[in-house]
Scaffold this motif. Structure first.
Motif, mmCIF file in Angstrom:
data_model
loop_
_atom_site.group_PDB
_atom_site.id
_atom_site.type_symbol
_atom_site.label_atom_id
_atom_site.label_comp_id
_atom_site.label_asym_id
_atom_site.label_seq_id
_atom_site.Cartn_x
_atom_site.Cartn_y
_atom_site.Cartn_z
ATOM 1 N N ARG A 286 -5.561 -6.106 -8.696
ATOM 2 C CA ARG A 286 -6.482 -5.145 -8.090
ATOM 3 C C ARG A 286 -7.929 -5.601 -8.205
ATOM 4 N N GLU A 287 -8.223 -6.361 -9.230
ATOM 5 C CA GLU A 287 -9.595 -6.835 -9.425
ATOM 6 C C GLU A 287 -9.943 -7.918 -8.412
ATOM 7 N N ASP B 26 -8.446 -3.042 2.658
ATOM 8 C CA ASP B 26 -7.870 -3.494 1.399
ATOM 9 C C ASP B 26 -6.910 -2.434 0.850
ATOM 10 N N SER C 275 -5.669 -1.898 -2.147
ATOM 11 C CA SER C 275 -5.959 -1.302 -3.450
ATOM 12 C C SER C 275 -7.297 -0.576 -3.478
ATOM 13 N N GLU C 276 -8.224 -0.952 -2.597
ATOM 14 C CA GLU C 276 -9.553 -0.344 -2.595
ATOM 15 C C GLU C 276 -9.765 0.641 -1.447
ATOM 16 N N ARG D 229 0.829 -1.214 0.000
ATOM 17 C CA ARG D 229 0.000 0.000 0.000
ATOM 18 C C ARG D 229 0.863 1.264 0.000
ATOM 19 N N GLY E 191 -8.984 -7.258 -2.924
ATOM 20 C CA GLY E 191 -9.251 -6.550 -4.168
ATOM 21 C C GLY E 191 -10.727 -6.181 -4.298
ATOM 22 N N ARG E 192 -11.120 -5.769 -5.497
ATOM 23 C CA ARG E 192 -12.513 -5.353 -5.701
ATOM 24 C C ARG E 192 -13.489 -6.476 -5.374
#
Length: 242
Positions: free
Chosen positions: A108-109, A193, A195-196, A88, A119-120
């Motif tokens: 990231r997904e 998270d 990435s989110e 991060r 991720g998402r």
């Protein structure tokens, strides 16, 4: 009597580029042979063996013998959480190929963080559980939004969720029996998270749901990657359930 935690020693182990790549490769919770880890790190088998020995001595990885091969894995979810936290705050590496770009987007997904989804997809899973009242937010917050006081990209000591009134029904639909979950590990844990920057579900329940989705073939691991992807059946099934 013990003194302060030796952060510098652990940070030094993670700071070497090849060892960092080894830890990233192991951060999805799987145990991998040294030959594959050498490929992931871009070094020779002899060099990766030396790095793995240092990681073993430092307590960051464990090893298990299976036939002629030795399989290495992270020593626990707290190591994966540390890797996620560093991801991060670290600057992203420059992307020089379409393959690197595709791989970064896939991480990231949807990816696994030790043994649970991140991720998402991981955030969307938690949002769906809250929407179906399988989990309920206890602090008055909305959805999976991070609280201002939450530390970035790490497991929360006091996640603001509890089992909701529809927990048994919804989790059974997902293929998870709450009553059969081992008691030696907390059932509910949550992470921010990286990435989110929203919450995702970890702990025993996060691991059990991930395992159930893999067993149903709703979720598939990508070869030699932490990234995972939903099958069409998984996409349709989760849309219907959550």
């Amino acid at each position: 009597m013990d003194g302060d935690a030796d952060v510098a020693q652990v940070a030094g182990l993670m700071a070497e580029p090849a060892r960092a790549k080894v830890l990233m490769a192991l951060a999805d919770g799987r145990a991998l042979p040294a030959s594959l880890l050498a490929t992931e790190a871009g070094v020779s088998p002899q060099t990766v063996s030396a790095h793995l020995r240092k990681l073993l001595e430092g307590g960051l990885v464990t090893v298990e013998q299976s036939g002629r091969h030795r399989y290495y894995g992270l020593s626990g979810p707290e190591v994966a959480a540390a890797v996620e936290a560093l991801a991060r705050i670290a600057k992203p590496q420059p992307i020089r190929s379409l393959r690197q770009s595709t791989r970064a987007a896939a991480l990231r997904e949807a990816r696994t963080c030790y043994d649970h989804l991140a991720g998402r997809l991981g955030v969307a899973l938690l949002e769906g559980l809250v929407r179906r009242d399988a989990l309920t937010r206890t602090d008055g917050g909305r959805g999976t939004e991070r609280r201002p006081s939450d530390p970035l990209a790490q497991q929360l000591p006091d996640g603001p969720y509890a089992l909701g009134p529809n927990a048994t029904e919804v989790l059974t639909e997902l293929g998870v029996d709450i009553a059969s979950q081992p008691s030696r590990r907390p059932l509910l844990r949550f992470c921010v998270d990286w990435s989110e920057q929203r919450h995702h579900l970890s702990g025993q329940l996060g691991a059990a749901i991930t395992e159930a989705l893999l067993n149903r073939n709703w979720l598939h691991r990508r070869p030699r990657q932490r990234a995972v992807h939903l099958s069409e059946a998984g996409r349709h099934g989760l849309a219907q359930l959550l």
